[in-house]
Scaffold this active site. Sequence first.
Site, PDB file in Angstrom:
ATOM      1  N   HIS A  86     -24.394   0.108  14.137  1.00 18.82           N
ATOM      2  CA  HIS A  86     -23.775  -0.630  13.222  1.00 18.82           C
ATOM      3  C   HIS A  86     -24.794  -0.600  11.716  1.00 18.82           C
ATOM      4  CE1 HIS A  86     -20.987  -3.385  11.380  1.00 18.82           C
ATOM      5  NE2 HIS A  86     -22.113  -3.916  10.808  1.00 18.82           N
ATOM      6  N   ASP A 165     -13.043 -13.884  14.467  1.00 14.94           N
ATOM      7  CA  ASP A 165     -13.790 -13.075  13.302  1.00 14.94           C
ATOM      8  C   ASP A 165     -13.037 -12.165  12.231  1.00 14.94           C
ATOM      9  OD1 ASP A 165     -16.231 -11.896  12.367  1.00 14.94           O
ATOM     10  OD2 ASP A 165     -14.992  -9.952  12.680  1.00 14.94           O
ATOM     11  N   ARG A 172     -14.031 -15.588   4.341  1.00 13.05           N
ATOM     12  CA  ARG A 172     -15.539 -15.453   3.577  1.00 13.05           C
ATOM     13  C   ARG A 172     -15.330 -14.602   2.473  1.00 13.05           C
ATOM     14  NH1 ARG A 172     -18.228 -12.605   7.792  1.00 13.05           N
ATOM     15  NH2 ARG A 172     -19.837 -12.622   6.436  1.00 13.05           N
ATOM     16  N   SER A 187     -20.520 -12.197  13.084  1.00 12.82           N
ATOM     17  CA  SER A 187     -19.325 -11.597  12.655  1.00 12.82           C
ATOM     18  C   SER A 187     -19.513 -10.133  13.269  1.00 12.82           C
ATOM     19  CB  SER A 187     -19.053 -11.341  11.216  1.00 12.82           C
ATOM     20  OG  SER A 187     -18.144 -10.372  10.883  1.00 12.82           O
ATOM     21  N   LYS A 191     -18.222  -8.586  17.542  1.00  5.81           N
ATOM     22  CA  LYS A 191     -17.332  -7.520  17.480  1.00  5.81           C
ATOM     23  C   LYS A 191     -18.027  -6.470  18.604  1.00  5.81           C
ATOM     24  CE  LYS A 191     -16.446  -6.658  13.372  1.00  5.81           C
ATOM     25  NZ  LYS A 191     -16.682  -7.749  12.575  1.00  5.81           N
TER      26      LYS A 191
END
Length: 427
Positions: A86, A165, A172, A187, A191
């Site tokens: 990520h 989320d 947000r 967040s 996931k």
Amino acid sequence: MTEAFTAVDVIRTKRDGGALSDAQIDWVVDAYTRGAVADEQMSALAMAILLRGMVANEIARWTAAMIASGERLDLTTVSRPTVDKHSTGGVGDKITLPLTPLVAACGAAVPQLSGRGLGHTGGTLDKLEAIPGFRTRLSNEEFVRQLQTTGAAICAAGEGLAPADRKLYALRDVTGTVEAIPLIASSIMSKKIAEGTSALVLDVKVGTGAFMKSADDARELARTMVELGKAHDVATVALLTDMTTPLGYAIGNGVEVAESVDVLGGGGPADVVELTLALAREMLDAAGLPDADPAAALADGRAMDSWRALVRAQGGDPDAALPTAAETEYVRADRDGYVAGADAYPLGVAAWLLGAGRARKEDPVSAAAGLVLHKRPGDQVRRGDVLYELRTDDAGRIPAALAAAGGAVVVADAAPERRPLVLERIA
């Protein structure tokens, strides 16, 4: 139903600097997901978290509550070791595209759930949709089957994965609380943990083109996420990487796909290749495949074969021409010298204004729009040389993009010192 707490009491606890209890966290995440806590109340809590912070056990419990709001994928039927990557987002950050098939070509399975771009940072799904026919939505069954047969899948997260989320992320974005490190960490990790991967490598960007502008903030975010991963039995490591200058030459959707294919073919920009290989080695080591050689897989064609198989599996045509823009504008050097800097943020904003990005999640993006650098920091230039070009289907977008990018590429008398791309490793 009778609620266990009131939103106002939870907000006050955090507003006044207190730590939320496990029960408070479980309740507020669940109640917000099912609509018992209103958007304005969760907005107030998110702002209190931004200002007051969270301690480690609060962040861990918040993340667990986000995971528990939906389903958790089971990848135990996949015979290969699973590992994901990520990135926290940057300009020209197309690394997922060459990295995913490369790691799959080396023997791992890569369950890559990706997102769309927002503002100056690009989104992997938008880039892939520049390929004619490519499907970014897969059912859970298709996702698992493709991991087993192809070794990699890049798609959007399913609706059932961490729905808390999805709802909080959108909130947000419009309430000035995107930068809250506890909320960023939970967040991302909710996931990634819910997708079922066994190992995870994080690329935490630092610099003008990143959400984390300072090394201290990036380091705190990286450490927080690494600890969250370990707490949920996901082997996790993070690299802090420079996002002061865009990655590669291409910024946009189709142009970044083309550059990624160059990398998979054994070429491509040196910095994109360097970071792709650094992350691939981390991923393969985390997956228990430390002897795999990703550089060899790029050189001998296995990575390209893996890419073509992935594109075909998701309905795309790897041989199809990518979209081309109708309008092109060139920006040239006004003096001799060396490129001393190329600021990622204004260049990313310019690509966004050309149509490559979106201001709101529902906005369409152009597959052909973007910005292509011709020179990077350290390159020598002569007056009149092209520094970069703007591409768009709408000529009316060019003036605003020119204004945004003005001054981003600096020409000076001397070449700058080379900046390291990988700044730190956190495990």
